[in-house]
Design a protein around this motif. Sequence first.
Motif, PDB file in Angstrom:
ATOM      1  N   ARG A  76      42.865  43.920  42.122  1.00 50.04           N
ATOM      2  CA  ARG A  76      42.775  45.343  41.782  1.00 50.04           C
ATOM      3  C   ARG A  76      41.445  45.922  42.283  1.00 50.04           C
ATOM      4  NH1 ARG A  76      45.950  47.872  38.180  1.00 50.04           N
ATOM      5  NH2 ARG A  76      44.195  49.166  37.497  1.00 50.04           N
ATOM      6  N   VAL A  77      41.526  47.105  42.860  1.00 50.05           N
ATOM      7  CA  VAL A  77      40.331  47.819  43.291  1.00 50.05           C
ATOM      8  C   VAL A  77      40.327  49.200  42.642  1.00 50.05           C
ATOM      9  CG1 VAL A  77      39.001  48.729  45.215  1.00 50.05           C
ATOM     10  CG2 VAL A  77      40.324  46.639  45.514  1.00 50.05           C
ATOM     11  N   THR A  78      39.257  49.485  41.936  1.00 52.27           N
ATOM     12  CA  THR A  78      39.036  50.826  41.401  1.00 52.27           C
ATOM     13  C   THR A  78      38.009  51.517  42.288  1.00 52.27           C
ATOM     14  OG1 THR A  78      39.499  50.144  39.122  1.00 52.27           O
ATOM     15  CG2 THR A  78      38.235  52.181  39.435  1.00 52.27           C
ATOM     16  N   LEU A  79      38.333  52.711  42.758  1.00 59.49           N
ATOM     17  CA  LEU A  79      37.401  53.487  43.576  1.00 59.49           C
ATOM     18  C   LEU A  79      36.718  54.516  42.682  1.00 59.49           C
ATOM     19  CD1 LEU A  79      36.176  54.300  46.290  1.00 59.49           C
ATOM     20  CD2 LEU A  79      38.176  55.770  46.666  1.00 59.49           C
ATOM     21  N   GLY A 164      36.436  44.972  36.685  1.00 58.32           N
ATOM     22  CA  GLY A 164      35.869  43.842  37.414  1.00 58.32           C
ATOM     23  C   GLY A 164      34.430  44.111  37.834  1.00 58.32           C
ATOM     24  N   VAL A 165      33.924  43.328  38.771  1.00 60.89           N
ATOM     25  CA  VAL A 165      32.545  43.477  39.207  1.00 60.89           C
ATOM     26  C   VAL A 165      32.340  44.842  39.856  1.00 60.89           C
ATOM     27  CG1 VAL A 165      33.038  42.351  41.421  1.00 60.89           C
ATOM     28  CG2 VAL A 165      30.693  42.451  40.577  1.00 60.89           C
ATOM     29  N   ARG A 166      31.275  45.509  39.491  1.00 65.81           N
ATOM     30  CA  ARG A 166      30.951  46.814  40.066  1.00 65.81           C
ATOM     31  C   ARG A 166      30.091  46.626  41.307  1.00 65.81           C
ATOM     32  NH1 ARG A 166      29.444  50.397  34.627  1.00 65.81           N
ATOM     33  NH2 ARG A 166      31.618  50.789  33.969  1.00 65.81           N
ATOM     34  N   PRO A 185      35.452  34.464  46.147  1.00 67.83           N
ATOM     35  CA  PRO A 185      36.909  34.470  45.992  1.00 67.83           C
ATOM     36  C   PRO A 185      37.410  35.844  45.557  1.00 67.83           C
ATOM     37  CG  PRO A 185      35.860  33.319  44.161  1.00 67.83           C
ATOM     38  CD  PRO A 185      34.783  33.584  45.155  1.00 67.83           C
ATOM     39  N   ALA A 186      38.672  36.113  45.836  1.00 72.21           N
ATOM     40  CA  ALA A 186      39.280  37.396  45.485  1.00 72.21           C
ATOM     41  C   ALA A 186      39.194  37.634  43.983  1.00 72.21           C
ATOM     42  CB  ALA A 186      40.734  37.421  45.948  1.00 72.21           C
ATOM     43  N   GLN A 187      38.887  38.854  43.614  1.00 73.15           N
ATOM     44  CA  GLN A 187      38.765  39.238  42.210  1.00 73.15           C
ATOM     45  C   GLN A 187      38.847  40.754  42.099  1.00 73.15           C
ATOM     46  OE1 GLN A 187      34.420  38.910  40.877  1.00 73.15           O
ATOM     47  NE2 GLN A 187      34.452  37.661  42.753  1.00 73.15           N
ATOM     48  N   ASP A 188      39.008  41.244  40.891  1.00 71.87           N
ATOM     49  CA  ASP A 188      39.044  42.688  40.668  1.00 71.87           C
ATOM     50  C   ASP A 188      37.652  43.270  40.881  1.00 71.87           C
ATOM     51  OD1 ASP A 188      41.639  42.256  39.989  1.00 71.87           O
ATOM     52  OD2 ASP A 188      41.380  42.588  37.845  1.00 71.87           O
ATOM     53  N   VAL A 189      37.580  44.417  41.546  1.00 70.87           N
ATOM     54  CA  VAL A 189      36.293  45.044  41.822  1.00 70.87           C
ATOM     55  C   VAL A 189      36.385  46.550  41.601  1.00 70.87           C
ATOM     56  CG1 VAL A 189      35.657  43.294  43.528  1.00 70.87           C
ATOM     57  CG2 VAL A 189      36.752  45.394  44.280  1.00 70.87           C
ATOM     58  N   THR A 190      35.237  47.152  41.360  1.00 71.93           N
ATOM     59  CA  THR A 190      35.098  48.605  41.317  1.00 71.93           C
ATOM     60  C   THR A 190      34.057  48.999  42.349  1.00 71.93           C
ATOM     61  OG1 THR A 190      35.684  48.804  38.969  1.00 71.93           O
ATOM     62  CG2 THR A 190      34.405  50.589  39.928  1.00 71.93           C
ATOM     63  N   LEU A 191      34.445  49.863  43.273  1.00 74.81           N
ATOM     64  CA  LEU A 191      33.556  50.335  44.332  1.00 74.81           C
ATOM     65  C   LEU A 191      32.904  51.646  43.908  1.00 74.81           C
ATOM     66  CD1 LEU A 191      35.949  49.726  47.360  1.00 74.81           C
ATOM     67  CD2 LEU A 191      34.034  48.275  46.665  1.00 74.81           C
ATOM     68  N   LEU A 192      31.571  51.682  43.914  1.00 74.80           N
ATOM     69  CA  LEU A 192      30.830  52.893  43.562  1.00 74.80           C
ATOM     70  C   LEU A 192      30.384  53.586  44.842  1.00 74.80           C
ATOM     71  CD1 LEU A 192      30.586  50.990  41.011  1.00 74.80           C
ATOM     72  CD2 LEU A 192      28.470  52.201  40.485  1.00 74.80           C
ATOM     73  N   VAL A 193      30.887  54.797  45.055  1.00 72.51           N
ATOM     74  CA  VAL A 193      30.583  55.555  46.272  1.00 72.51           C
ATOM     75  C   VAL A 193      29.974  56.900  45.868  1.00 72.51           C
ATOM     76  CG1 VAL A 193      31.507  56.547  48.385  1.00 72.51           C
ATOM     77  CG2 VAL A 193      32.537  54.473  47.442  1.00 72.51           C
ATOM     78  N   ALA A 212      25.564  46.413  38.189  1.00 69.93           N
ATOM     79  CA  ALA A 212      26.232  46.577  39.480  1.00 69.93           C
ATOM     80  C   ALA A 212      25.546  45.733  40.546  1.00 69.93           C
ATOM     81  CB  ALA A 212      26.236  48.044  39.889  1.00 69.93           C
ATOM     82  N   LEU A 213      26.317  45.341  41.545  1.00 69.44           N
ATOM     83  CA  LEU A 213      25.823  44.564  42.680  1.00 69.44           C
ATOM     84  C   LEU A 213      25.703  45.494  43.879  1.00 69.44           C
ATOM     85  CD1 LEU A 213      25.237  41.795  44.069  1.00 69.44           C
ATOM     86  CD2 LEU A 213      27.707  41.625  44.468  1.00 69.44           C
TER      87      LEU A 213
END
Length: 242
Positions: A76-79, A164-166, A185-193, A212-213
């Motif tokens: 899963r990807v949250t934008l 998931g990881v931000r 490895p593949a995992q759920d992430v949230t992309l901060l733009v 956040a990373l």
Amino acid sequence: MPRFYCPQPLLPGGLVDLPEAVAHHLHVVRQQSGDELVLFNGEGGQVRARLVEIGKRRATAEVLAVDAVDVELPFRVTLAQGLPEGSKMDWIIEKAVELGTSAIQPLAAQRSVVRLSGERADKRLAHWQGVVVSASEQCGRNRLADVAPVQDFQRWLGQDAAGGVRILLSPRADASLAQWTRQTPAQDVTLLVGPEGGFTEQEEDAALAAGALALSMGPRVLRTETAGLAALAILAAGWGGI
């Protein structure tokens, strides 16, 4: 074969009344009784159906067969997108849906020019949800990406990181998203733009303090309408989905 979102149970052998907008479209393009189409209700899978009756504002279809096809990303990807100006958000949402995002979180950041609240925010949210439907009809997705109400960036940071990881996309980061993807490895992430001009230094510091990373998109600075989409493509290419 035409393909439409129909938010109701789709059971084999059953008759469904299609949404008025779908019926109108079918009438305009001169579809007739007996023509076949594909329907999906956003809960996964799709069905093949046959038009039984069609008019200017009303159409009925019979469900013929169920197809459990699933084209979702295996993660899963949250934008989390800082609000851009003009109609850029429509374009970002449309393309993010095509690339497989699971959810979109619009954020009001310090450099966001657009400010939404009250009835105006509700109307824009409904419009964005319509963009998701249209994009899903076009690209073959059978699950609808969720679009959350606009939130203040700092308030959103204080919430639990359920997505998931931000990952803070920042040109000042030392490591790149592509490199991180290859090593993780593949995992759920949230992309901060960030919006135009990016997040402020204070906002980036707050994101890092919240766990956040920070990762970069390479040596070139990407526009707000490009960064999240490029990041989605990198993740899908590295972890599967393209």
